[in-house]
Write an enzyme that holds these catalytic residues in place. Structure first.
Site, short mmCIF file in Angstrom:
data_model
loop_
_atom_site.label_atom_id
_atom_site.label_comp_id
_atom_site.label_asym_id
_atom_site.label_seq_id
_atom_site.Cartn_x
_atom_site.Cartn_y
_atom_site.Cartn_z
CB THR A 31 -2.43 -5.37 9.18
OG1 THR A 31 -1.50 -6.60 10.30
CG2 THR A 31 -3.30 -5.86 8.43
CG ASP A 70 4.55 1.96 10.57
OD1 ASP A 70 5.37 1.27 11.01
OD2 ASP A 70 3.71 1.54 9.58
CG HIS A 71 8.14 2.73 8.36
ND1 HIS A 71 9.30 1.89 8.04
CD2 HIS A 71 7.15 1.65 8.33
CE1 HIS A 71 8.99 0.35 7.85
NE2 HIS A 71 7.65 0.29 7.96
CG HIS A 80 7.58 -3.35 9.16
ND1 HIS A 80 7.38 -2.05 9.42
CD2 HIS A 80 8.24 -3.44 10.57
CE1 HIS A 80 7.57 -1.51 10.21
NE2 HIS A 80 8.01 -2.14 11.26
CB SER A 118 -1.05 -7.09 4.29
OG SER A 118 -1.55 -6.16 4.98
CD GLU A 159 12.76 -2.06 8.61
OE1 GLU A 159 11.60 -1.72 8.94
OE2 GLU A 159 13.07 -1.74 7.41
#
Ligand code: PH4
Ligand code: ZN
Length: 308
Positions: free
Chosen positions: A255, A83-84, A211, A214, A135
């Protein structure tokens, strides 16, 4: 089952109009919670590990734990995703450890530089069967009253997204549409730019990623505060907004915050209610069970339940 690429999981979600949760993990308890929820809901899963998670737990530990759980639950389709990833080095660390999917996040660079770095990652990953996410735009909430120019400066440009996807050959894209990481996403009403999202989907057709997705569940947040925490002003993406985002083309829903809040809410409760408890298993066990319920509920909202 051996780990598969996130592309395999997300192509099915794209074709059948649902989304799969990418759940961030840093340790054994969260990882077990994701697998136990997936087993119960019959849902595919993406295990996400940030550079921070890799620094905390180690790339080999994260891979080995994920692989062991995947072997234990062989019917669950699982991808292990970076992630990222901020640079090529982070991507190489993940590849070397056995990750089956990576995100290269060069979104803070100008378009051409982002594209150049992303293309380089794709050229390394695709021959190895590893999927790639990139992204466009910045993860930042935008107020209703800001100018068009300000919105354009932060959020994804659909035409650029189309050019980027065509030129980079990425497998899925995270378009910035007004969400941000953490528990404090919106000052007022939760508003996402669905018109931009719709255009990006129409032009690119590939799986899209939300992204900062949540929801900051109310019961868990209340419990967190009841037992001494402070989440004043916290606000996430409500379930009905998530469902709309999925209708407009989101297939991967990141999440992290919801798992953090619910785990620590329960830890706070257990510690407060049993002051002489010294066995961490008696504290982390109920917290893990609470996280499982939060994940299961989310899988039902995303539509990934009963897909296997
Ligand atoms: N992520 C999670 C990023 C976590 O460095 P770190 O381990 O803290 O990074 O990519 C999300 O999009 C999570 O969104 P959320 O905060 O709404 O859960
Ligand atoms: Zn993110």
């Amino acid at each position: 089952m051996s780990l598969i690429s996130a592309k395999e999981i997300l192509d099915d979600a794209n074709k059948n109009l649902y989304a799969v949760g990418a759940f961030n993990v840093n340790n054994m308890e969260f990882l077990q919670a994701v697998f136990l929820a997936a087993e119960s809901e019959k849902s595919p899963i993406i295990i996400a590990a940030s550079e921070g998670a890799i620094k905390y737990a180690g790339p080999d530990m994260l891979f080995s734990m994920t692989k062991a759980l995947s072997d234990t639950y062989p019917n669950i389709p699982v991808a292990l995703h970076l992630d990222h990833g901020s640079n090529l080095n982070a991507v190489m660390v993940a590849i070397k450890a056995g990750f089956t999917s990576v995100m290269i996040d060069a979104s803070h660079f100008p378009f051409e530089e982002n594209l150049k770095i992303t293309k380089q990652v794709v050229s390394i990953c695709h021959p190895l069967g590893i999927s790639v996410e990139a992204e466009l735009g910045r993860l930042k909430g935008v107020e209703d009253n800001v100018s068009v120019a300000e919105r354009d400066a932060v959020l994804v440009n659909p035409k650029e997204a189309n050019d980027f996807v065509a030129s980079s050959n990425i497998d899925f894209l995270a378009p910035a549409i007004g969400t941000s990481h953490g528990a404090f996403k919106f000052k007022g009403e939760a508003k996402l730019d669905f018109e931009r999202l719709r255009k990006v989907k129409e032009l690119t057709g590939i799986p899209l990623v939300l992204h900062g997705a949540s929801s900051v569940p109310e019961a868990a947040s209340k419990k967190f505060e009841e037992f001494g925490g402070d989440l004043k002003g916290a606000k996430g993406v409500p379930f009905d907004v998530l469902k709309d985002a999925i209708k407009f083309g989101i297939n991967k829903v990141n999440t992290d915050t919801d798992l953090r809040i619910s785990f620590l809410a329960k830890v706070r409760e257990s510690i407060a209610n049993d002051k002489s408890q010294i066995d961490p298993r008696k504290i982390f066990g109920p917290a893990k069970d609470y996280v499982i319920e939060i994940i299961k509920e989310r899988m039902r909202v995303l539509g990934s339940s009963n897909r296997i």
